[in-house]
Write an enzyme that holds these catalytic residues in place. Sequence first.
Site, PDB file in Angstrom:
ATOM      1  N   PRO A 210      41.897  43.567  46.468  1.00 12.45           N
ATOM      2  CA  PRO A 210      41.356  44.909  46.148  1.00 12.45           C
ATOM      3  C   PRO A 210      39.926  45.035  46.633  1.00 12.45           C
ATOM      4  CG  PRO A 210      41.423  43.542  44.180  1.00 12.45           C
ATOM      5  CD  PRO A 210      42.127  42.765  45.249  1.00 12.45           C
ATOM      6  N   GLU A 211      39.490  46.260  46.807  1.00 12.52           N
ATOM      7  CA  GLU A 211      38.141  46.495  47.307  1.00 12.52           C
ATOM      8  C   GLU A 211      37.083  46.236  46.240  1.00 12.52           C
ATOM      9  OE1 GLU A 211      38.319  50.474  48.676  1.00 12.52           O
ATOM     10  OE2 GLU A 211      39.581  50.025  50.432  1.00 12.52           O
ATOM     11  N   GLU A 212      37.465  46.254  44.992  1.00 11.50           N
ATOM     12  CA  GLU A 212      36.518  46.030  43.904  1.00 11.50           C
ATOM     13  C   GLU A 212      37.005  44.885  43.016  1.00 11.50           C
ATOM     14  OE1 GLU A 212      36.149  49.675  41.811  1.00 11.50           O
ATOM     15  OE2 GLU A 212      35.227  50.760  43.490  1.00 11.50           O
ATOM     16  N   ARG A 213      36.071  44.235  42.375  1.00 10.41           N
ATOM     17  CA  ARG A 213      36.446  43.183  41.432  1.00 10.41           C
ATOM     18  C   ARG A 213      37.079  43.809  40.192  1.00 10.41           C
ATOM     19  NH1 ARG A 213      30.615  40.058  41.292  1.00 10.41           N
ATOM     20  NH2 ARG A 213      30.141  40.299  43.532  1.00 10.41           N
TER      21      ARG A 213
END
Length: 305
Positions: A210-213
């Site tokens: 994913p692009e974010e944690r």
Amino acid sequence: MVKFRYSLQMGQGLWRVARNQHLQQEAYSEPGYLSREQSRRGTSGNISQSGHRKQAQGGIDIYHLLKARRSKEQEGFINLEMLPPELSFTILSYLNATDLCLASCVWQDLANDELLWQGKLYLQLDEGSLTFNANPEEGVSYFMSKGILDDSPKEIAKFIFCTRTLNWKKLRIYLDERRDVLDDLVTLHNFRNQFLPNALREFFRHIHAPEERGEYLETLITKFSHRFCACNPDLMRELGLSPDAVYVLCYSLILLSIDLTSPHVKNKMSKREFIRNTRRAAQNISEDFVGHLYDNIYLIGHVAA
């Protein structure tokens, strides 16, 4: 539909090339051409009369042979049965299923070939992939309706593992919702004798991070850590690593990748800093091993790009 039109245009192009080559051969076999050739050769004193008769007889034979095979061409299209089989099958392979059915009414032996109809499976795969890339659930349902997939997490995971036509953003959403498919997909990976950063790159090529944690990223790293340890039990014992320790290393590698590759980070993390920070979180890991991890990221690049 665009792909179908393009395929039909390709097939028509091959058709015209084959027809033009065939007509060129006929042009050299016409009676007028043969008469001119024979007249020209008749003026030469270096050729015997017997040679003339043989050439004339050979020309007549070729003319009658081609004339007997010209009935279909005179109607405006070439008879595929008169072409080499490889070229005929290539032309027919560009037709969609409907046009292939029509072609089978004319050329039954050619158009009913099993290999041609097996090739129509690729059309269904393309259609299903496009549907999946618009709506993953509808795409999977399409594959099941065509008998391409069984309603089984393991079968769906095998399909995802082997295909590269699915949009990775849609696939990430689908796997986040279908954790049962994700579990089977992880077990299809074999990380035996692979260096940890390289194994992590391979993992994220199939299952995009994913692009974010968040919770999904933590789930992916946890599943990867257990799978990596299961594939390398001897190495884990030798290095004294556990799935929890591998989890810490993976997270450290992701953060290091961001630090070294991001243009927004001006002060890059040094090798000494990475070793100190990593060993603080996982004390049993050797300094040399952590140093090799840093070198790999520095030379090869991001593990989750």
